[in-house]
Design a protein around this motif. Structure first.
Motif, PDB file in Angstrom:
ATOM      1  N   GLY A 185     -12.883 -13.454  -6.155  1.00 52.58           N
ATOM      2  CA  GLY A 185     -11.623 -13.956  -6.190  1.00 52.58           C
ATOM      3  C   GLY A 185     -11.082 -13.553  -4.759  1.00 52.58           C
ATOM      4  O   GLY A 185     -12.006 -12.962  -3.936  1.00 52.58           O
ATOM      5  N   ILE A 186      -9.767 -13.630  -4.767  1.00 52.41           N
ATOM      6  CA  ILE A 186      -9.302 -13.386  -3.519  1.00 52.41           C
ATOM      7  C   ILE A 186      -7.674 -12.271  -4.065  1.00 52.41           C
ATOM      8  O   ILE A 186      -7.268 -12.711  -4.948  1.00 52.41           O
ATOM      9  N   LEU A 187      -7.406 -11.407  -3.084  1.00 56.04           N
ATOM     10  CA  LEU A 187      -6.484 -10.310  -3.053  1.00 56.04           C
ATOM     11  C   LEU A 187      -5.616 -10.556  -1.859  1.00 56.04           C
ATOM     12  O   LEU A 187      -6.039 -10.469  -0.943  1.00 56.04           O
ATOM     13  N   LEU A 188      -4.256 -11.052  -2.375  1.00 58.66           N
ATOM     14  CA  LEU A 188      -3.427 -10.937  -1.117  1.00 58.66           C
ATOM     15  C   LEU A 188      -1.853 -10.489  -1.570  1.00 58.66           C
ATOM     16  O   LEU A 188      -1.603 -10.768  -2.691  1.00 58.66           O
ATOM     17  N   ASP A 189      -1.117  -9.887  -0.861  1.00 61.07           N
ATOM     18  CA  ASP A 189      -1.181  -9.318   0.579  1.00 61.07           C
ATOM     19  C   ASP A 189      -2.084  -8.059   0.643  1.00 61.07           C
ATOM     20  O   ASP A 189      -1.869  -7.130  -0.611  1.00 61.07           O
ATOM     21  N   VAL A 190      -2.770  -7.816   1.666  1.00 57.91           N
ATOM     22  CA  VAL A 190      -3.452  -6.541   1.757  1.00 57.91           C
ATOM     23  C   VAL A 190      -3.139  -5.743   2.861  1.00 57.91           C
ATOM     24  O   VAL A 190      -3.813  -4.772   3.284  1.00 57.91           O
ATOM     25  N   ASP A 249      -8.351 -16.201  -9.972  1.00 60.30           N
ATOM     26  CA  ASP A 249      -9.184 -16.272  -8.893  1.00 60.30           C
ATOM     27  C   ASP A 249      -8.456 -15.776  -7.753  1.00 60.30           C
ATOM     28  O   ASP A 249      -8.834 -15.346  -6.513  1.00 60.30           O
ATOM     29  N   VAL A 250      -7.186 -15.811  -8.130  1.00 58.30           N
ATOM     30  CA  VAL A 250      -6.297 -15.324  -6.860  1.00 58.30           C
ATOM     31  C   VAL A 250      -5.199 -14.122  -7.399  1.00 58.30           C
ATOM     32  O   VAL A 250      -4.663 -14.456  -8.480  1.00 58.30           O
ATOM     33  N   TYR A 251      -5.296 -12.921  -6.776  1.00 56.31           N
ATOM     34  CA  TYR A 251      -4.346 -11.830  -7.405  1.00 56.31           C
ATOM     35  C   TYR A 251      -3.345 -11.846  -6.278  1.00 56.31           C
ATOM     36  O   TYR A 251      -3.457 -11.548  -5.122  1.00 56.31           O
ATOM     37  N   VAL A 252      -2.216 -11.667  -6.762  1.00 54.85           N
ATOM     38  CA  VAL A 252      -1.033 -11.627  -5.710  1.00 54.85           C
ATOM     39  C   VAL A 252      -0.083 -10.062  -5.739  1.00 54.85           C
ATOM     40  O   VAL A 252      -0.107  -9.722  -7.040  1.00 54.85           O
ATOM     41  N   CYS A 253       0.161  -9.508  -4.780  1.00 51.59           N
ATOM     42  CA  CYS A 253       0.835  -8.286  -5.017  1.00 51.59           C
ATOM     43  C   CYS A 253       1.422  -8.314  -3.468  1.00 51.59           C
ATOM     44  O   CYS A 253       1.160  -8.964  -2.325  1.00 51.59           O
ATOM     45  N   ALA A 304       4.265  -4.618   3.824  1.00 49.53           N
ATOM     46  CA  ALA A 304       4.363  -3.332   3.021  1.00 49.53           C
ATOM     47  C   ALA A 304       5.492  -3.590   2.056  1.00 49.53           C
ATOM     48  O   ALA A 304       5.087  -3.345   0.893  1.00 49.53           O
ATOM     49  N   ASP A 305       6.527  -4.212   2.393  1.00 46.83           N
ATOM     50  CA  ASP A 305       7.849  -4.426   1.456  1.00 46.83           C
ATOM     51  C   ASP A 305       7.747  -5.904   1.444  1.00 46.83           C
ATOM     52  O   ASP A 305       7.695  -6.655   2.385  1.00 46.83           O
ATOM     53  N   CYS A 306       8.088  -6.508   0.277  1.00 46.01           N
ATOM     54  CA  CYS A 306       8.095  -7.833  -0.059  1.00 46.01           C
ATOM     55  C   CYS A 306       9.247  -8.427  -0.708  1.00 46.01           C
ATOM     56  O   CYS A 306       9.790  -7.347  -1.855  1.00 46.01           O
ATOM     57  N   LYS A 307       9.845  -9.470  -0.823  1.00 43.66           N
ATOM     58  CA  LYS A 307      10.482  -9.968  -1.805  1.00 43.66           C
ATOM     59  C   LYS A 307       9.783 -10.633  -2.601  1.00 43.66           C
ATOM     60  O   LYS A 307       9.111 -11.449  -2.307  1.00 43.66           O
ATOM     61  N   PRO A 308      10.539 -11.171  -3.810  1.00 45.64           N
ATOM     62  CA  PRO A 308       9.727 -12.232  -4.806  1.00 45.64           C
ATOM     63  C   PRO A 308       9.449 -13.309  -4.032  1.00 45.64           C
ATOM     64  O   PRO A 308       8.249 -13.843  -4.439  1.00 45.64           O
ATOM     65  N   GLU A 309      10.328 -14.077  -3.242  1.00 44.60           N
ATOM     66  CA  GLU A 309       9.931 -15.484  -2.661  1.00 44.60           C
ATOM     67  C   GLU A 309       8.848 -15.230  -1.771  1.00 44.60           C
ATOM     68  O   GLU A 309       8.092 -16.107  -1.933  1.00 44.60           O
ATOM     69  N   MET A 310       8.343 -14.122  -1.316  1.00 47.64           N
ATOM     70  CA  MET A 310       7.308 -13.981  -0.515  1.00 47.64           C
ATOM     71  C   MET A 310       6.115 -14.048  -1.424  1.00 47.64           C
ATOM     72  O   MET A 310       4.833 -14.731  -1.078  1.00 47.64           O
ATOM     73  N   LEU A 311       6.063 -13.264  -2.422  1.00 41.12           N
ATOM     74  CA  LEU A 311       4.963 -13.268  -3.412  1.00 41.12           C
ATOM     75  C   LEU A 311       4.583 -14.628  -4.073  1.00 41.12           C
ATOM     76  O   LEU A 311       3.412 -15.133  -4.164  1.00 41.12           O
ATOM     77  N   SER A 312       5.798 -15.219  -4.303  1.00 37.88           N
ATOM     78  CA  SER A 312       5.406 -16.598  -4.688  1.00 37.88           C
ATOM     79  C   SER A 312       4.523 -17.671  -3.735  1.00 37.88           C
ATOM     80  O   SER A 312       3.717 -18.381  -4.171  1.00 37.88           O
TER      81      SER A 312
END
Length: 312
Positions: free
Chosen positions: A139-144, A223-227, A148-156
């Motif tokens: 699978g993939i993980l992003l962002d790694v 398959d895709v993990y978002v954080c 370091a600081d994100c807004k909800p729109e970025m995670l989407s």
């Protein structure tokens, strides 16, 4: 096809990068050229010493190196003849089709964002990494680590970027997207994940399956993990340690072998206008070879065009 490689990037450069380039060149097909960016004369000499034919490569002379400890923005502007600065100049001008380096990660990010620039509509590019699954595949993980600081729109948006990458690089149709969280329930998490959840539900470009926990990471749950990049980097460094621990304990296991960074070469910066791959600072020739082959896959899959269309 012209694949740019920073010869001076990495703790074991230029020996490691040149040996990796030789290995990669053996696998590349006709019309796929490796462009070695670094001290041209030293590179040619080392290729000869290794028994390789220097005529099988292209060269760009960029004798300066940006070390791991230099300030990324200052170094790129103050060292225009460095291998990283020159690589991004070539990429921006379309003289190479991709650029990979195991050098200064910060400088690679700065170059990607300020030289090649984000695809219109992308708020912030993200770095993705492979996550081995127990049964098989990744699978993939992003962002790694890019943000370091994100807004909800970025995670989407990361979810969209990751889904496209899984589909066109790994051939997974309609990949499942999970939001990395501290519980499965919708109302669990911190302000960021609670605010991100409804955005992922509304995102028509992804197959959102809900919250996922740390224990799900190596399963088929998603398959895709978002954080955010802070969480992702902590997870990445922890996961990388698994392989080292098994080696120290004398354990041999196929699953843990797949945590070896050498196998996949590097991490792509997704959301910029060209394929850019960041390699591990301690990259071996095997890792460099695989970084070059990932570059080739990204060019061939036209992943950048697919991302552009999604954000159009």
């Amino acid at each position: 096809m012209k694949i740019g490689l920073d010869v001076l990037g990495g703790d074991y450069a230029p020996d490691s990068t040149i040996n990796g380039a030789i290995e990669a060149q053996r696998v590349l097909q006709e019309g796929q050229r490796l462009v070695l960016i670094g001290d041209q004369y030293d590179t040619i000499e080392r290729l000869k010493q290794a028994g390789a034919n220097p005529e099988k490569f292209d060269y760009i002379h960029a004798p300066e190196n940006i070390s791991m400890h230099e300030h990324p923005t200052k170094a790129i502007t103050q060292k225009p003849n460095s291998s990283i600065a020159k690589g991004f100049e070539l990429l921006k001008n379309g003289e190479i089709d991709s650029f990979a380096s195991a050098g200064n990660t910060g400088a690679m990010l700065v170059g990607a964002v300020f030289s090649v620039k984000a695809i219109p509509g992308v708020l912030r590019p993200a770095i993705a990494t492979n996550v081995p699954k127990i049964k098989s595949g990744y699978g993939i993980l992003l962002d790694v680590g890019a943000n370091a600081d994100c807004k909800p729109e970025m995670l989407s948006q990361f979810a969209t970027l990751g889904s496209l990458y899984m589909e066109y690089i790994y051939g997974v149709k309609n990949p499942k997207v999970g939001l990395l969280n501290i519980g499965e329930e919708e109302e669990k998490g911190n302000n960021l994940t609670i605010s991100t959840y409804p955005l992922l539900q509304q995102n028509k470009k992804i197959n959102f399956i809900g919250n996922t926990e740390g224990r799900d990471l190596f399963t088929d749950a998603a398959d895709v993990y978002v954080c955010d990049g802070f969480t992702g980097n902590v997870v990445l460094k922890l996961a990388e340690s698994f392989y080292i621990v098994t080696l120290k304990k004398g354990m041999k296991d196929d699953f843990f072998d797949r945590f070896n960074y050498e196998r996949y070469g590097g991490s792509p910066i997704l959301g910029v206008n060209a394929p850019v791959i960041i390699g591990h600072g301690i990259s071996t020739p095997e890792a460099i070879k695989n970084m070059v082959l990932l570059s080739k896959d990204m060019i061939e899959s036209k992943i950048i065009d697919k991302i552009r269309s999604a954000f159009n």
